[in-house]
Design a protein around this motif. Structure first.
Motif, PDB file in Angstrom:
ATOM      1  N   TRP A  27       0.832  -1.197   0.000  1.00 11.93           N
ATOM      2  CA  TRP A  27       0.000   0.000   0.000  1.00 11.93           C
ATOM      3  C   TRP A  27       0.873   1.256   0.000  1.00 11.93           C
ATOM      4  CZ3 TRP A  27      -4.717   0.448  -1.408  1.00 11.93           C
ATOM      5  CH2 TRP A  27      -5.458   1.594  -1.089  1.00 11.93           C
ATOM      6  N   PRO A  28       0.652   2.181  -0.940  1.00  8.64           N
ATOM      7  CA  PRO A  28       1.498   3.375  -1.024  1.00  8.64           C
ATOM      8  C   PRO A  28       1.407   4.245   0.237  1.00  8.64           C
ATOM      9  CG  PRO A  28       0.217   3.084  -3.035  1.00  8.64           C
ATOM     10  CD  PRO A  28      -0.336   2.119  -2.036  1.00  8.64           C
ATOM     11  N   SER A  29       2.516   4.750   0.683  1.00 11.70           N
ATOM     12  CA  SER A  29       2.551   5.595   1.887  1.00 11.70           C
ATOM     13  C   SER A  29       1.846   6.925   1.676  1.00 11.70           C
ATOM     14  CB  SER A  29       4.005   5.844   2.312  1.00 11.70           C
ATOM     15  OG  SER A  29       4.717   6.509   1.278  1.00 11.70           O
ATOM     16  N   THR A  30       1.642   7.303   0.422  1.00  9.24           N
ATOM     17  CA  THR A  30       0.950   8.559   0.118  1.00  9.24           C
ATOM     18  C   THR A  30      -0.560   8.435   0.227  1.00  9.24           C
ATOM     19  OG1 THR A  30       0.992   7.958  -2.230  1.00  9.24           O
ATOM     20  CG2 THR A  30       2.766   9.393  -1.421  1.00  9.24           C
ATOM     21  N   HIS A  31      -1.078   7.200   0.361  1.00  6.57           N
ATOM     22  CA  HIS A  31      -2.519   6.965   0.427  1.00  6.57           C
ATOM     23  C   HIS A  31      -2.980   6.878   1.880  1.00  6.57           C
ATOM     24  CE1 HIS A  31      -1.957   6.453  -3.719  1.00  6.57           C
ATOM     25  NE2 HIS A  31      -2.648   5.335  -3.948  1.00  6.57           N
ATOM     26  N   PRO A  32      -4.287   7.122   2.153  1.00  4.59           N
ATOM     27  CA  PRO A  32      -4.798   6.942   3.515  1.00  4.59           C
ATOM     28  C   PRO A  32      -4.599   5.509   4.001  1.00  4.59           C
ATOM     29  CG  PRO A  32      -6.399   8.098   2.150  1.00  4.59           C
ATOM     30  CD  PRO A  32      -5.331   7.611   1.221  1.00  4.59           C
ATOM     31  N   LYS A  33      -4.322   5.350   5.287  1.00  6.26           N
ATOM     32  CA  LYS A  33      -4.150   4.022   5.874  1.00  6.26           C
ATOM     33  C   LYS A  33      -5.470   3.253   5.826  1.00  6.26           C
ATOM     34  CE  LYS A  33      -2.940   1.717  10.219  1.00  6.26           C
ATOM     35  NZ  LYS A  33      -2.598   1.915  11.648  1.00  6.26           N
ATOM     36  N   PRO A  34      -5.476   2.045   5.244  1.00  2.90           N
ATOM     37  CA  PRO A  34      -6.714   1.265   5.185  1.00  2.90           C
ATOM     38  C   PRO A  34      -7.196   0.852   6.582  1.00  2.90           C
ATOM     39  CG  PRO A  34      -5.134   0.463   3.583  1.00  2.90           C
ATOM     40  CD  PRO A  34      -4.385   1.400   4.495  1.00  2.90           C
ATOM     41  N   TYR A  35      -8.511   0.786   6.726  1.00  3.01           N
ATOM     42  CA  TYR A  35      -9.123   0.276   7.962  1.00  3.01           C
ATOM     43  C   TYR A  35     -10.209  -0.720   7.577  1.00  3.01           C
ATOM     44  CZ  TYR A  35     -12.818   3.712   6.902  1.00  3.01           C
ATOM     45  OH  TYR A  35     -13.802   4.445   6.275  1.00  3.01           O
ATOM     46  N   ILE A  36     -10.500  -1.665   8.459  1.00  7.49           N
ATOM     47  CA  ILE A  36     -11.455  -2.726   8.143  1.00  7.49           C
ATOM     48  C   ILE A  36     -12.508  -2.815   9.245  1.00  7.49           C
ATOM     49  CG2 ILE A  36     -11.744  -5.198   7.707  1.00  7.49           C
ATOM     50  CD1 ILE A  36      -8.919  -5.212   6.550  1.00  7.49           C
ATOM     51  N   ILE A  37     -13.773  -2.859   8.819  1.00  5.49           N
ATOM     52  CA  ILE A  37     -14.927  -2.859   9.726  1.00  5.49           C
ATOM     53  C   ILE A  37     -15.878  -3.971   9.305  1.00  5.49           C
ATOM     54  CG2 ILE A  37     -16.787  -1.461  10.711  1.00  5.49           C
ATOM     55  CD1 ILE A  37     -14.133  -0.221  11.279  1.00  5.49           C
ATOM     56  N   THR A  38     -16.556  -4.583  10.272  1.00  4.12           N
ATOM     57  CA  THR A  38     -17.528  -5.631   9.962  1.00  4.12           C
ATOM     58  C   THR A  38     -18.940  -5.072   9.868  1.00  4.12           C
ATOM     59  OG1 THR A  38     -17.992  -6.165  12.278  1.00  4.12           O
ATOM     60  CG2 THR A  38     -16.171  -7.336  11.222  1.00  4.12           C
ATOM     61  N   ALA A  39     -19.766  -5.780   9.119  1.00  2.00           N
ATOM     62  CA  ALA A  39     -21.203  -5.534   9.151  1.00  2.00           C
ATOM     63  C   ALA A  39     -21.744  -5.978  10.500  1.00  2.00           C
ATOM     64  CB  ALA A  39     -21.890  -6.320   8.039  1.00  2.00           C
ATOM     65  N   ASP A  40     -22.946  -5.540  10.822  1.00  2.96           N
ATOM     66  CA  ASP A  40     -23.608  -6.063  12.018  1.00  2.96           C
ATOM     67  C   ASP A  40     -24.043  -7.500  11.731  1.00  2.96           C
ATOM     68  OD1 ASP A  40     -25.061  -5.321  14.741  1.00  2.96           O
ATOM     69  OD2 ASP A  40     -26.475  -6.470  13.512  1.00  2.96           O
ATOM     70  N   LYS A  41     -23.556  -8.432  12.512  1.00  3.55           N
ATOM     71  CA  LYS A  41     -23.780  -9.853  12.234  1.00  3.55           C
ATOM     72  C   LYS A  41     -25.254 -10.241  12.332  1.00  3.55           C
ATOM     73  CE  LYS A  41     -19.154 -11.564  13.425  1.00  3.55           C
ATOM     74  NZ  LYS A  41     -18.530 -10.216  13.330  1.00  3.55           N
ATOM     75  N   GLU A  42     -25.977  -9.691  13.324  1.00  4.59           N
ATOM     76  CA  GLU A  42     -27.397 -10.020  13.481  1.00  4.59           C
ATOM     77  C   GLU A  42     -28.209  -9.506  12.299  1.00  4.59           C
ATOM     78  OE1 GLU A  42     -28.821  -8.621  17.213  1.00  4.59           O
ATOM     79  OE2 GLU A  42     -27.507  -9.915  18.404  1.00  4.59           O
TER      80      GLU A  42
END
Length: 291
Positions: free
Chosen positions: A166-181
């Motif tokens: 991932w390029p250092s010039t780009h925003p840092k990726p983040y990962i989120i889950t959907a609501d499982k229920e």
């Protein structure tokens, strides 16, 4: 108890929230978000009755009754910058007292269902398919403006960082889950499940080339080859990570449903995307009746 300044909680002259132009009683506990303002009426035409029709700029809202449930459908426009506005103002409508300008002690949790379009990056995910996302990879940077470490999937993020240059010039990726229920309610043999990458734009950020050369021409290949615990990135769109991230931070439940209108792996595009979207809307409204 902190009183919110007028510059922080901005209300219109009629007491409605600034961008959405709604007062609290005009919002239902289950909210469908769509990107395209014209899609609001495509959803609400299935309602038995519509009691609220309001709008401002790209934010159009219809609230009414469908299958015995009170629903709101709201257009967000495109991108997580708009999602930042919509999610914060939806939350304000149910969790801030507009009269006293204070946060309510007892919080309300909304059900938020995105009905949108997407592009597949896996050959097997054909155009006109329906897809739900159990994870969203945010390539947009929005969540880093909030104290969000507690809701991020750090093991998943580490795997992403290890596999993707991932390029250092780009925003840092983040990962989120959907609501499982909420996601479980939509489970169906006709609904694919996958991971979305939410991009900050439609052209360069999704490796589309018209006249401008790309800084990271290998992005799509890198994303499509990523794998983690038997899962891979299935699609690209522009809102889901913001919806998932802000919903988790604010205490709401969210799921993103997609109609696949293009396949970047084989270069195909839906011949009738409106028909495919109608199919997804009918499917979603049927499932929402079970919430």
């Amino acid at each position: 108890m902190t009183t919110l300044d007028a510059s922080e909680l901005i209300l219109n002259g009629d007491g409605s929230i600034y961008h959405l132009n709604l007062v609290p009683e005009e919002l239902a506990p289950t909210v469908i978000t769509v990107g395209d303002p014209d899609r609001v009426s495509e959803v609400s035409k299935h309602f038995e009755s519509v009691e609220v029709r309001k709008g401002k700029r790209e934010f159009i809202t219809h609230t009414g009754w469908c299958n015995g449930k009170r629903l709101s459908v709201i257009s967000t426009g495109i991108g997580t910058d708009n999602i930042d506005i919509v999610l914060n103002e939806l939350d304000a409508l149910v969790n801030i007292d507009f009269n006293t300008r204070t946060v309510k002690k007892n919080k309300t949790s909304l059900n938020i269902i995105r009905i949108g379009t997407t592009g597949s990056i896996q050959n097997e995910l054909k155009v006109d398919s329906m897809l739900a996302n159990n994870y969203a990879i945010g390539l947009d940077g929005l969540l880093h403006y909030y104290q969000s470490e507690a809701v991020q999937e750090h093991d998943f993020q580490d795997a992403f960082s290890a596999q993707i240059n991932w390029p250092s010039t780009h925003p840092k990726p983040y990962i989120i889950t959907a609501d499982k229920e909420l996601l479980a309610i939509f489970k169906d043999a006709d609904l694919h499940l996958g991971i979305t990458a939410t991009n900050v734009g439609f052209y360069g950020p999704q490796s589309r080339v018209l006249r401008l050369p790309l800084n990271n021409s290998a992005l799509i290949d890198s994303l499509s080859s990523f794998h983690h615990k038997g899962q891979k990135i299935t699609n690209l769109e522009m809102e889901t990570s913001g919806i998932y991230g802000l919903s988790k931070l604010l205490g709401h439940k969210a799921v993103s449903l997609n109609s696949v209108v293009a396949n970047r792996a084989n270069g195909t595009v839906s011949e009738d995307p409106k028909l495919a979207m109608k199919k997804l809307i009918v499917f979603a409204l049927h499932k929402i009746s079970k919430i």
